[in-house]
Enzyme design. Sequence first.
Site, PDB file in Angstrom:
ATOM      1  N   ASP A  17      50.248  18.362  61.302  1.00  0.00           N
ATOM      2  CA  ASP A  17      49.804  17.262  61.545  1.00  0.00           C
ATOM      3  C   ASP A  17      50.646  16.375  62.474  1.00  0.00           C
ATOM      4  OD1 ASP A  17      47.806  18.076  59.715  1.00  0.00           O
ATOM      5  OD2 ASP A  17      47.525  15.820  58.978  1.00  0.00           O
ATOM      6  N   ARG A  96      58.041   7.659  49.363  1.00  0.00           N
ATOM      7  CA  ARG A  96      57.598   7.012  50.489  1.00  0.00           C
ATOM      8  C   ARG A  96      58.252   5.668  51.019  1.00  0.00           C
ATOM      9  NH1 ARG A  96      56.644  11.584  51.551  1.00  0.00           N
ATOM     10  NH2 ARG A  96      54.306  12.681  51.550  1.00  0.00           N
ATOM     11  N   ASP A 125      49.510   7.626  50.607  1.00  0.00           N
ATOM     12  CA  ASP A 125      50.598   7.541  51.349  1.00  0.00           C
ATOM     13  C   ASP A 125      50.442   6.468  52.482  1.00  0.00           C
ATOM     14  OD1 ASP A 125      52.037   9.107  49.865  1.00  0.00           O
ATOM     15  OD2 ASP A 125      51.909  10.899  51.156  1.00  0.00           O
ATOM     16  N   SER A 181      47.790  22.010  50.989  1.00  0.00           N
ATOM     17  CA  SER A 181      48.950  21.282  51.671  1.00  0.00           C
ATOM     18  C   SER A 181      50.200  21.051  50.652  1.00  0.00           C
ATOM     19  CB  SER A 181      48.634  19.948  52.034  1.00  0.00           C
ATOM     20  OG  SER A 181      48.448  18.923  51.153  1.00  0.00           O
TER      21      SER A 181
END
Length: 404
Positions: A17, A96, A125, A181
């Site tokens: 990505d 994060r 996220d 993922s």
Amino acid sequence: MAQPKGTVVLAYSGGLDTSCILVWLKEQGYDVIAYLANIGQKEDFEAARKKALALGAKKVYIEDVSREFVEEFIWPAVQANALYEDRYLLGTALARPCIARKLVEITQREGAQYVAHGATGKGNDQVRFELTCYALCPNIKVVAPWRLPEFYQRFPGRRELMDYAKKHGIPVPVTPQTPWSMDENLMHISYEAGILENPKVIDHGRLAGVAATGLRASRVPVKVTNAGDGATRRSALELFVYLNDIAGKHGVGRIDIVENRFVGMKSRGIYETPAGTILYHAHLDIEAFTMDREVRKIKQGLALKFSELVYNGFWHSPECEFLRQCIGRSQEAVVGTVRLSVFKGQVYVLGRESPRSLYNEELVSMNVQGDYEPADATGFININSLRSAGSRRDPSQGGEKAPQ
């Protein structure tokens, strides 16, 4: 050729990505600075740097935030006994805001106008990254490609991204045959999406190993000692890495759950949180040993709210900062040693001791009366029965017990 739009700092992972996003941002006219956080994942960072530069990044930052991740984010969660929906130890949710804080710092250092990330438009996220960015730099501008129609309509699936990568010579480790993922940091590894979106699909993951540890906890862990070989780890980062190795070999902390995302949908996630699971059980035990009952009840309520705020991305909110202060204050007497073993995916508490223990062995003993008068319990029971008995009486029957 697109008109120049200024400089954007991209939270870069080196995966499919963000590699495609880096090239796409350049197509849109941005100068791209790539930022890759070392937060404990197994990564060839020098290879990632070369890859980002080859894809056209103007500059690459590789920042080691693993120590601050443990000390400033994981430890407060350990203090809180933080669990989201009773099971999730918040590995990604804690990482994060740590990553995004450094993203903002680099953006300000570079005088950039924009930040960008590769979070999807359906996940948590995106919220976690952006709430941190706006809290720390309210005027910052965010480019979120997966929420831009010109991006997600062009790339409706992984196949289209793979074709784009091939066209632009982007080397990526992901293939269409890798059907999920994965995200890794010091706290955990998570697996989601792909075939795991079907909640019936059985994941066949890693297990095995045997080890034993002793843990000392003083507000936050200060020492871990292996009871078998006497090896001791003292620094925050060192002991966390060590516990990950010991517990990870044995499959400790592996869960397969369906959770409620903040954006309003349920999702399936598989998480491996070895060190976090050991610390959760050790801290929970020593806390019960040293903390007053009523204080602990209040603290449990605070922990529930804290977990929700962290999961939803509000780490830097006023209320979350307030809760961290309250929870930290509750930990002043939480000091001692917990002895544990790990075996076949389980954590077993074997014993504990503390100079601040509230446990009175003489008082609780069935063999010694101590300072306790058993006859006093009669009045205690009678008083506590009044409310229950009163709630079952029928006034229309002259106070007699209502029929069943």
